[in-house]
Write a protein that holds these residues in place. Structure first.
Motif, PDB file in Angstrom:
ATOM      1  N   GLU A  99       0.828  -1.203   0.000  1.00 27.31           N
ATOM      2  CA  GLU A  99       0.000   0.000   0.000  1.00 27.31           C
ATOM      3  C   GLU A  99       0.865   1.256   0.000  1.00 27.31           C
ATOM      4  O   GLU A  99       0.545   2.245  -0.649  1.00 27.31           O
ATOM      5  CB  GLU A  99      -0.929   0.001   1.208  1.00 27.31           C
ATOM      6  CG  GLU A  99      -2.058  -1.016   1.123  1.00 27.31           C
ATOM      7  CD  GLU A  99      -3.003  -0.911   2.302  1.00 27.31           C
ATOM      8  OE1 GLU A  99      -3.099   0.188   2.896  1.00 27.31           O
ATOM      9  OE2 GLU A  99      -3.633  -1.919   2.648  1.00 27.31           O
ATOM     10  N   LEU A 102       2.266   1.708  -3.460  1.00 24.58           N
ATOM     11  CA  LEU A 102       1.210   2.138  -4.378  1.00 24.58           C
ATOM     12  C   LEU A 102       0.890   3.624  -4.200  1.00 24.58           C
ATOM     13  O   LEU A 102       0.659   4.341  -5.188  1.00 24.58           O
ATOM     14  CB  LEU A 102      -0.046   1.302  -4.161  1.00 24.58           C
ATOM     15  CG  LEU A 102      -0.245   0.105  -5.087  1.00 24.58           C
ATOM     16  CD1 LEU A 102      -1.476  -0.694  -4.669  1.00 24.58           C
ATOM     17  CD2 LEU A 102      -0.358   0.535  -6.551  1.00 24.58           C
ATOM     18  N   ALA A 103       0.864   4.087  -2.976  1.00 22.42           N
ATOM     19  CA  ALA A 103       0.595   5.500  -2.721  1.00 22.42           C
ATOM     20  C   ALA A 103       1.665   6.370  -3.363  1.00 22.42           C
ATOM     21  O   ALA A 103       1.365   7.415  -3.975  1.00 22.42           O
ATOM     22  CB  ALA A 103       0.522   5.761  -1.217  1.00 22.42           C
ATOM     23  N   ARG A 106       1.286   6.247  -7.247  1.00 19.55           N
ATOM     24  CA  ARG A 106       0.189   7.089  -7.737  1.00 19.55           C
ATOM     25  C   ARG A 106       0.595   8.559  -7.771  1.00 19.55           C
ATOM     26  O   ARG A 106       0.368   9.266  -8.762  1.00 19.55           O
ATOM     27  CB  ARG A 106      -1.042   6.915  -6.851  1.00 19.55           C
ATOM     28  CG  ARG A 106      -1.717   5.552  -6.954  1.00 19.55           C
ATOM     29  CD  ARG A 106      -3.031   5.537  -6.186  1.00 19.55           C
ATOM     30  NE  ARG A 106      -3.567   4.183  -6.090  1.00 19.55           N
ATOM     31  CZ  ARG A 106      -3.554   3.437  -4.985  1.00 19.55           C
ATOM     32  NH1 ARG A 106      -3.031   3.931  -3.860  1.00 19.55           N
ATOM     33  NH2 ARG A 106      -4.055   2.216  -4.988  1.00 19.55           N
ATOM     34  N   ALA A 107       1.182   9.040  -6.673  1.00 19.72           N
ATOM     35  CA  ALA A 107       1.577  10.443  -6.603  1.00 19.72           C
ATOM     36  C   ALA A 107       2.636  10.765  -7.658  1.00 19.72           C
ATOM     37  O   ALA A 107       2.590  11.824  -8.299  1.00 19.72           O
ATOM     38  CB  ALA A 107       2.098  10.772  -5.209  1.00 19.72           C
ATOM     39  N   TYR A 109       3.186   9.174 -10.557  1.00 15.71           N
ATOM     40  CA  TYR A 109       2.652   9.139 -11.916  1.00 15.71           C
ATOM     41  C   TYR A 109       1.794  10.368 -12.208  1.00 15.71           C
ATOM     42  O   TYR A 109       1.851  10.929 -13.311  1.00 15.71           O
ATOM     43  CB  TYR A 109       1.842   7.861 -12.164  1.00 15.71           C
ATOM     44  CG  TYR A 109       1.509   7.704 -13.624  1.00 15.71           C
ATOM     45  CD1 TYR A 109       2.430   7.137 -14.507  1.00 15.71           C
ATOM     46  CD2 TYR A 109       0.309   8.178 -14.145  1.00 15.71           C
ATOM     47  CE1 TYR A 109       2.152   7.035 -15.859  1.00 15.71           C
ATOM     48  CE2 TYR A 109       0.023   8.081 -15.493  1.00 15.71           C
ATOM     49  CZ  TYR A 109       0.947   7.510 -16.344  1.00 15.71           C
ATOM     50  OH  TYR A 109       0.684   7.423 -17.688  1.00 15.71           O
ATOM     51  N   VAL A 110       1.015  10.804 -11.226  1.00 14.26           N
ATOM     52  CA  VAL A 110       0.234  12.026 -11.407  1.00 14.26           C
ATOM     53  C   VAL A 110       1.168  13.197 -11.710  1.00 14.26           C
ATOM     54  O   VAL A 110       0.900  14.014 -12.599  1.00 14.26           O
ATOM     55  CB  VAL A 110      -0.621  12.319 -10.153  1.00 14.26           C
ATOM     56  CG1 VAL A 110      -1.186  13.734 -10.193  1.00 14.26           C
ATOM     57  CG2 VAL A 110      -1.760  11.308 -10.055  1.00 14.26           C
ATOM     58  N   VAL A 179       7.220   2.572 -12.888  1.00 15.71           N
ATOM     59  CA  VAL A 179       5.996   3.343 -12.701  1.00 15.71           C
ATOM     60  C   VAL A 179       5.692   4.201 -13.934  1.00 15.71           C
ATOM     61  O   VAL A 179       4.538   4.293 -14.380  1.00 15.71           O
ATOM     62  CB  VAL A 179       6.093   4.212 -11.433  1.00 15.71           C
ATOM     63  CG1 VAL A 179       4.951   5.220 -11.366  1.00 15.71           C
ATOM     64  CG2 VAL A 179       6.081   3.332 -10.188  1.00 15.71           C
ATOM     65  N   GLU A 197      -8.623   6.039 -15.648  1.00 18.62           N
ATOM     66  CA  GLU A 197      -8.150   5.795 -14.286  1.00 18.62           C
ATOM     67  C   GLU A 197      -7.947   4.308 -14.021  1.00 18.62           C
ATOM     68  O   GLU A 197      -6.983   3.914 -13.353  1.00 18.62           O
ATOM     69  CB  GLU A 197      -9.144   6.378 -13.285  1.00 18.62           C
ATOM     70  CG  GLU A 197      -9.175   7.902 -13.275  1.00 18.62           C
ATOM     71  CD  GLU A 197     -10.085   8.448 -12.199  1.00 18.62           C
ATOM     72  OE1 GLU A 197     -10.555   7.648 -11.355  1.00 18.62           O
ATOM     73  OE2 GLU A 197     -10.329   9.666 -12.196  1.00 18.62           O
ATOM     74  N   ILE A 200      -4.658   3.114 -15.700  1.00 16.28           N
ATOM     75  CA  ILE A 200      -3.478   3.606 -14.989  1.00 16.28           C
ATOM     76  C   ILE A 200      -3.308   2.861 -13.671  1.00 16.28           C
ATOM     77  O   ILE A 200      -2.197   2.460 -13.298  1.00 16.28           O
ATOM     78  CB  ILE A 200      -3.581   5.124 -14.738  1.00 16.28           C
ATOM     79  CG1 ILE A 200      -3.510   5.892 -16.065  1.00 16.28           C
ATOM     80  CG2 ILE A 200      -2.467   5.592 -13.803  1.00 16.28           C
ATOM     81  CD1 ILE A 200      -2.225   5.697 -16.836  1.00 16.28           C
ATOM     82  N   GLU A 201      -4.399   2.653 -12.956  1.00 18.93           N
ATOM     83  CA  GLU A 201      -4.317   1.942 -11.668  1.00 18.93           C
ATOM     84  C   GLU A 201      -3.812   0.520 -11.870  1.00 18.93           C
ATOM     85  O   GLU A 201      -2.995   0.024 -11.080  1.00 18.93           O
ATOM     86  CB  GLU A 201      -5.680   1.939 -10.984  1.00 18.93           C
ATOM     87  CG  GLU A 201      -5.683   1.301  -9.603  1.00 18.93           C
ATOM     88  CD  GLU A 201      -4.875   2.076  -8.577  1.00 18.93           C
ATOM     89  OE1 GLU A 201      -4.515   1.481  -7.531  1.00 18.93           O
ATOM     90  OE2 GLU A 201      -4.596   3.270  -8.801  1.00 18.93           O
ATOM     91  N   LEU A 204      -0.055   0.713 -12.488  1.00 20.59           N
ATOM     92  CA  LEU A 204       0.712   1.006 -11.267  1.00 20.59           C
ATOM     93  C   LEU A 204       0.755  -0.205 -10.348  1.00 20.59           C
ATOM     94  O   LEU A 204       1.808  -0.518  -9.770  1.00 20.59           O
ATOM     95  CB  LEU A 204       0.097   2.203 -10.546  1.00 20.59           C
ATOM     96  CG  LEU A 204       0.096   3.533 -11.315  1.00 20.59           C
ATOM     97  CD1 LEU A 204      -0.579   4.625 -10.496  1.00 20.59           C
ATOM     98  CD2 LEU A 204       1.510   3.947 -11.702  1.00 20.59           C
TER      99      LEU A 204
END
Length: 220
Positions: A99, A102-103, A106-107, A109-110, A179, A197, A200-201, A204
């Motif tokens: 987790e 993953l957090a 995500r940050a 890749y954004v 990533v 979304e 992308i998820e 990731l």
């Protein structure tokens, strides 16, 4: 005054005017991010940035000295805003490693997929900057800082017995390369349909799982 000239002025000590100075510095950084993205490094002038920020050109020089220094500061500010140090340093009690990764994924890749980041990537890969020190300066101010902070997190997880990594620096670089992957390359080339979304998820999650299969400590 050419962009290469440094003002040589030292910052004033904290006082009654200091909050106003900090506000001006923030305005200059925001203007610099917009102008470098819109016009590229060569096309963005200190005059334009000063006008965009609503300050004098002398104020821009007094805070940053020259355009190279301002560019690096803008890159650092963007990365720290999108991927703050707290994301790597603050460990939520009991948060599973997957987790946590993953957090961060995500940050990250954004951050790299935002239009301004993609535009900046293209600028840095342009022939005009290939022989300049700007790509190296960008790397040190942005990606290298992110990798170093991530490497520190990996070392903490190694000490906790969750990871087995011989070369932490290399593993940190591999994580962010995974990533970004093909989706980011397609964004840079402008040749892809949006993944959405869910797509992308899935990308990731697969990247994090591959990283953990390579470096995770798998207990019975």
């Amino acid at each position: 005054m050419p962009d290469s000239i440094r003002s040589g002025r030292a910052n004033k000590p904290a006082g009654a005017g200091r909050p106003k100075d900090l506000a001006k510095r923030a305005a200059i950084l925001e203007a610099a991010k917009r102008m470098f993205t819109r016009n590229g490094f060569e096309g963005a002038s200190m005059d334009q940035i000063a006008t965009e920020a609503g300050v004098s050109k002398l104020t821009v020089y007094s805070h940053f000295g020259d355009k190279d220094t301002l560019f690096v500061a803008a890159v650092r500010a963007y990365c720290e805003q999108q991927l703050p140090s707290s994301l790597f340093q603050t460990e939520a009690p009991g948060m599973p490693l997957r987790e946590r990764l993953l957090a961060i994924a995500r940050a990250f890749y954004v951050m790299v997929s935002k239009p301004e980041a993609v535009a900046g990537h293209r600028v840095l890969c342009s022939p005009q900057l290939s022989d300049s020190p700007l790509p190296r300066m960008f790397w040190d101010a942005g990606p290298q800082r992110v990798q170093d902070e991530f490497a520190a997190l990996l070392r903490r997880r190694i000490a906790a017995g969750e990871l087995d990594i011989a070369d932490v620096g290399r593993a940190a670089a591999q994580f962010f390369t995974l990533v970004k992957g093909e989706p980011h390359a397609q964004l840079v080339f402008g040749c892809c349909d949006p993944m959405g979304e869910d797509g992308i998820e899935s990308h990731l999650a697969a990247s994090v799982d591959l990283f953990l299969r390579g470096y995770g400590v798998h207990r019975r």
